[in-house]
Design an enzyme around this catalytic site. Structure first.
Site, short mmCIF file in Angstrom:
data_model
loop_
_atom_site.label_atom_id
_atom_site.label_comp_id
_atom_site.label_asym_id
_atom_site.label_seq_id
_atom_site.Cartn_x
_atom_site.Cartn_y
_atom_site.Cartn_z
N CYS A 193 0.84 -1.13 -0.27
CA CYS A 193 0.09 0.10 0.10
C CYS A 193 1.02 1.14 -0.14
O CYS A 193 1.59 1.26 0.97
CB CYS A 193 -0.67 0.20 1.07
N CYS A 213 -0.73 4.21 2.23
CA CYS A 213 -0.64 4.28 3.92
C CYS A 213 0.04 3.03 4.13
O CYS A 213 1.28 2.77 3.94
CB CYS A 213 -1.81 4.70 4.49
N SER A 214 -0.85 2.31 4.76
CA SER A 214 -0.49 0.69 5.09
C SER A 214 -1.68 -0.22 5.01
O SER A 214 -1.79 -1.08 5.91
CB SER A 214 0.45 0.75 6.14
N CYS A 215 -2.53 -0.08 4.13
CA CYS A 215 -3.59 -0.78 4.05
C CYS A 215 -3.35 -2.29 3.85
O CYS A 215 -2.25 -2.75 3.27
CB CYS A 215 -4.52 -0.65 2.69
#
Lengths: 95, 205
Positions: free
Chosen positions: B108, B111-113
Site C-alpha cells: 500500500c 498508507c499501510s492498507c
C-alpha cells in the site's frame, strides 16, 4: 450500476493538482492502463475523509499498468505489471 | 501537593510523537463525550489482536487441497473467508494466485492498507516508507532481499491497495506435499508468503 468503462478499456489517469485525502498515487498520474476489473461503487474518500457523506458513490476500478511504462528505468521484465484501484472520476478514455 | 480529581491514565506527552498524541487525544475525546466507552475500545483491541496469519493460512491450505474452494476463493475472497468462519467487514478481499509464471506482491503505497481481518496487524517493515516506495518501483530487488529470486520467465505483478480492496496472495503449493493433511500444510504458510515477499516454506525432505 452504470459505469463509464468496461473490462479491457484503455484509460488515462488524470493529473489533477489537488490536495487532501486522495487515493490516487502521484506516481500513476498521466499513465495509461487497462481496466482489469470493476470493483463496485464506493463512497468517495475525498469528501468522506472530511466529515462528508462521500455521496454520490464512485465506481472503483482495478487498472493494470505495465511497469516499463510507469517507470522508464524499470528493472524487470516487459510483462511485469502494477495493479491499482482508481475511482472513475480520475479516469479518462485513452485516445 | 495531593490532588483528588479523577482522571484516566496519565501519559507522558513528551515521549509521544505528534500523531501518537493526536490518537490519544481523539480517544480521550471519544470517551469523554460518551461516544465510545473504554470497555468497547479494549474489546476491539482484543479482537484485533486475536486475528493473525493463522486465519489466512487456513484459507490457503484449504485451497491447496480443495480445488472447488480454491475456485471460490479466487472468485470472491470475502465470501470464501466467511465460509470458514472468518468475517471480513468493511473491505473486500481479492485473492491472487502465484504459479510457475506469475508472482504477486502486495503493497500500500499511500498508507499501510493490509488484510487485517485475515492476517492481523501488519509487520513494521510493511508500514515503512522504504518498503512502500520500493515494492512498487523495484519489486524484484525487494523480493531478492527477502530471499525470493525469480527468473525472467516469471511475471511480477504488484498490487497497490489504494482504496477499498484488500489483497491476499495464494502462494504456490510446495512440491513434495502430495497427500499432506490440511493441518500439516498450514504449517508451511507464512505471513510473508501471503503478502508475497516470500514463497511458502518448503517441505523438509
Amino acid at each position: 450500476m452504470t459505469t463509464a468503462f468496461k473490462l479491457g478499456d484503455f484509460v488515462v489517469v488524470s493529473n489533477r493538482d489537488v490536495r487532501g485525502h486522495m487515493r490516487t498515487p502521484s506516481y500513476i498520474r498521466q499513465k495509461t492502463g487497462v481496466i482489469e476489473r470493476l470493483c463496485g461503487s464506493f463512497r468517495n474518500p475525498e469528501t468522506l475523509a472530511y466529515g462528508g457523506n462521500g455521496l454520490p458513490k464512485q465506481p472503483l476500478y482495478r487498472v493494470r499498468f505495465l511497469q516499463s511504462h510507469v517507470w522508464p528505468d524499470y528493472k524487470g521484465t516487459l510483462t511485469d505489471t502494477v495493479d491499482i484501484e482508481i475511482y472513475e472520476h480520475w479516469l479518462t478514455p485513452a485516445s | 501537593m495531593p490532588h483528588d480529581h479523577p482522571h484516566g491514565p496519565t501519559i507522558d506527552a513528551k515521549r509521544l510523537a505528534h500523531y501518537q498524541c493526536m490518537a490519544v487525544a481523539v480517544q480521550e475525546l471519544l470517551t469523554e463525550k460518551g461516544i465510545l466507552t473504554d470497555k468497547q475500545i479494549e474489546a476491539t483491541i482484543k479482537e484485533m489482536e486475536a486475528r493473525g496469519p493463522a486465519l489466512g493460512a487456513r484459507m490457503v491450505a484449504r485451497a491447496w487441497i480443495d480445488s472447488n474452494y480454491k475456485r471460490r476463493l479466487l472468485l470472491d475472497g470475502s465470501a470464501a473467508a466467511e465460509e470458514l468462519g472468518i468475517p471480513v467487514d468493511g473491505t473486500r478481499l481479492i485473492v491472487v494466485e502465484n504459479n510457475e509464471t506469475m508472482h504477486n506482491l502486495i503493497v500500500c503505497t499511500l498508507c499501510s492498507c493490509y488484510p487485517r481481518n485475515i492476517l492481523g496487524l501488519p509487520p513494521d517493515w510493511y508500514k515503512k516508507t522504504a518498503y512502500r516506495s520500493r515494492a512498487v518501483k523495484e519489486p524484484r530487488a525487494i523480493l531478492a532481499e527477502f530471499g525470493t529470486f525469480l527468473p525472467d520467465s516469471v511475471t511480477v505483478r504488484v498490487h497497490d491497495s489504494t482504496a477499498d480492496m484488500r489483497y491476499l496472495v495464494l502462494p504456490t503449493r510446495p512440491s513434495g506435499t502430495e497427500g499432506w493433511t490440511e493441518q500439516r500444510l498450514i504449517e508451511l504458510v507464512s505471513r510473508d508468503s501471503m503478502i508475497g515477499v516470500r514463497t511458502a516454506k518448503q517441505a523438509e525432505s
